[in-house]
Scaffold this motif. Structure first.
Motif, PDB file in Angstrom:
ATOM      1  N   TYR A  14       0.412  -1.274  -0.065  1.00  0.00           N
ATOM      2  CA  TYR A  14      -0.075   0.162   0.070  1.00  0.00           C
ATOM      3  C   TYR A  14       0.690   1.385   0.111  1.00  0.00           C
ATOM      4  O   TYR A  14       1.582   1.274   1.449  1.00  0.00           O
ATOM      5  CB  TYR A  14      -0.768   0.049   1.188  1.00  0.00           C
ATOM      6  CG  TYR A  14      -2.486  -1.203   1.415  1.00  0.00           C
ATOM      7  CD1 TYR A  14      -3.155  -1.155   1.059  1.00  0.00           C
ATOM      8  CD2 TYR A  14      -1.630  -2.430   1.815  1.00  0.00           C
ATOM      9  CE1 TYR A  14      -4.014  -2.393   1.326  1.00  0.00           C
ATOM     10  CE2 TYR A  14      -2.406  -3.653   2.248  1.00  0.00           C
ATOM     11  CZ  TYR A  14      -3.428  -3.445   1.545  1.00  0.00           C
ATOM     12  OH  TYR A  14      -4.733  -4.480   1.563  1.00  0.00           O
ATOM     13  N   VAL A  30      -4.289   5.187   2.735  1.00  0.00           N
ATOM     14  CA  VAL A  30      -3.804   4.447   1.548  1.00  0.00           C
ATOM     15  C   VAL A  30      -4.258   3.711   0.044  1.00  0.00           C
ATOM     16  O   VAL A  30      -5.344   3.169   0.508  1.00  0.00           O
ATOM     17  CB  VAL A  30      -2.716   2.958   2.771  1.00  0.00           C
ATOM     18  CG1 VAL A  30      -1.901   3.853   3.690  1.00  0.00           C
ATOM     19  CG2 VAL A  30      -3.957   2.261   2.955  1.00  0.00           C
ATOM     20  N   THR A  31      -3.020   3.488  -0.873  1.00  0.00           N
ATOM     21  CA  THR A  31      -3.730   2.984  -1.849  1.00  0.00           C
ATOM     22  C   THR A  31      -3.077   1.205  -2.626  1.00  0.00           C
ATOM     23  O   THR A  31      -2.076   1.348  -2.845  1.00  0.00           O
ATOM     24  CB  THR A  31      -3.483   3.749  -3.520  1.00  0.00           C
ATOM     25  OG1 THR A  31      -4.047   5.261  -2.744  1.00  0.00           O
ATOM     26  CG2 THR A  31      -3.543   2.458  -4.627  1.00  0.00           C
ATOM     27  N   GLU A  32      -3.218   0.524  -2.724  1.00  0.00           N
ATOM     28  CA  GLU A  32      -3.302  -1.107  -2.344  1.00  0.00           C
ATOM     29  C   GLU A  32      -2.340  -0.868  -3.996  1.00  0.00           C
ATOM     30  O   GLU A  32      -3.696  -0.333  -4.717  1.00  0.00           O
ATOM     31  CB  GLU A  32      -4.892  -1.687  -2.228  1.00  0.00           C
ATOM     32  CG  GLU A  32      -3.824  -3.684  -2.622  1.00  0.00           C
ATOM     33  CD  GLU A  32      -5.170  -4.670  -2.654  1.00  0.00           C
ATOM     34  OE1 GLU A  32      -4.261  -5.747  -2.586  1.00  0.00           O
ATOM     35  OE2 GLU A  32      -5.987  -4.040  -1.830  1.00  0.00           O
ATOM     36  N   ILE A 108      -8.467   2.335   3.120  1.00  0.00           N
ATOM     37  CA  ILE A 108      -7.906   2.610   2.034  1.00  0.00           C
ATOM     38  C   ILE A 108      -8.578   3.322   0.795  1.00  0.00           C
ATOM     39  O   ILE A 108     -10.243   2.957   0.857  1.00  0.00           O
ATOM     40  CB  ILE A 108      -7.777   0.889   0.902  1.00  0.00           C
ATOM     41  CG1 ILE A 108      -7.314  -0.135   2.580  1.00  0.00           C
ATOM     42  CG2 ILE A 108      -7.750   0.382  -0.227  1.00  0.00           C
ATOM     43  CD1 ILE A 108      -7.838  -1.169   2.090  1.00  0.00           C
ATOM     44  N   GLN A 110      -8.559   4.584  -2.832  1.00  0.00           N
ATOM     45  CA  GLN A 110      -7.717   3.931  -3.745  1.00  0.00           C
ATOM     46  C   GLN A 110      -7.587   4.936  -5.204  1.00  0.00           C
ATOM     47  O   GLN A 110      -7.821   5.461  -5.723  1.00  0.00           O
ATOM     48  CB  GLN A 110      -8.656   3.116  -5.037  1.00  0.00           C
ATOM     49  CG  GLN A 110      -8.075   1.251  -4.624  1.00  0.00           C
ATOM     50  CD  GLN A 110      -6.928   0.772  -3.655  1.00  0.00           C
ATOM     51  OE1 GLN A 110      -6.545   0.760  -3.014  1.00  0.00           O
ATOM     52  NE2 GLN A 110      -7.136  -0.025  -4.667  1.00  0.00           N
TER      53      GLN A 110
END
Length: 206
Positions: A14, A30-32, A108, A110
């Motif tokens: 992430y 966060v971005t996976e 999360i 995105q």
């Protein structure tokens, strides 16, 4: 009867949306960007440390690890402090060279920006947007136009090496946007850079 091997686990990377290269703080999202299967029976901290080593600043040499090529070909920047690693549903951050567990999973969100390309494309972004972001990041980090990756790592393609005849190779690419082909897809065969877009193409029917 031999003992069964521990089941594989999913490791996920992430990127911190709120700060790049600094501490992860409460409220950061966060971005996976990447996920892969890892052997079971390994301590979570060891898996997190391996992820940081593999996808960090020093992991930029083509062919060093197939996962690096795939990660970078997606347009993702190297991992830095403040990014997060998860093992299954357990989240960890690197703090002062030590790994710490997050008590609560981060939010999360995105977010797609140059250097961070979501593993799952958010509904507000089209595939064309994602391709453009990858090109923007490669251009910003190399100072030259990027070749758009229209092939997947490991895909069998046709290419001309050094002006030779068209032959089939296994495909990969690096963070600089250079195409690489390998002459033996089943082994670590000789790799060749393909810098001219006209010298690589999909196999007929592929």
């Amino acid at each position: 009867m031999p003992a069964e091997s521990p089941a594989a686990v999913w490791v996920r990377i992430y990127h911190n949306n709120s700060a790049i290269g600094s501490a992860f703080l409460a409220g950061h999202t966060v971005t996976e960007v990447f996920a892969y299967a890892a052997p079971g029976g390994v301590h979570d901290f060891a898996l997190a440390e391996e992820a940081f080593d593999v996808f960090g600043d020093d992991a930029s040499e083509p062919g060093s690890d197939p996962r690096v090529l795939e990660y970078r070909s997606c347009g993702n920047r190297p991992m830095v402090p403040g990014d997060v690693v998860s093992v299954e549903d357990r989240f960890y951050l690197n703090h002062m060279l030590e790994w710490r567990a997050l008590v609560e999973a981060p939010v999360i969100e995105q977010a797609a920006v140059p250097g961070t390309v979501p593993l799952r494309i958010p509904p507000t972004r089209s595939q064309d947007d994602i391709v453009a972001l990858r090109a923007d990041y490669a251009a910003a980090t190399t100072g030259s136009p990027s070749s758009i990756r229209r092939f997947k790592p490991g895909q069998i393609v046709e290419a001309r090496v050094d002006g030779g005849d068209w032959k089939q190779y296994s495909y990969s690419s690096d963070a600089a946007g250079i195409h690489w082909v390998r002459d033996d897809p089943l082994k670590w065969g000789q790799e060749y850079p393909i810098e001219n877009e006209a010298d690589i193409r999909a196999c007929p029917g592929g």
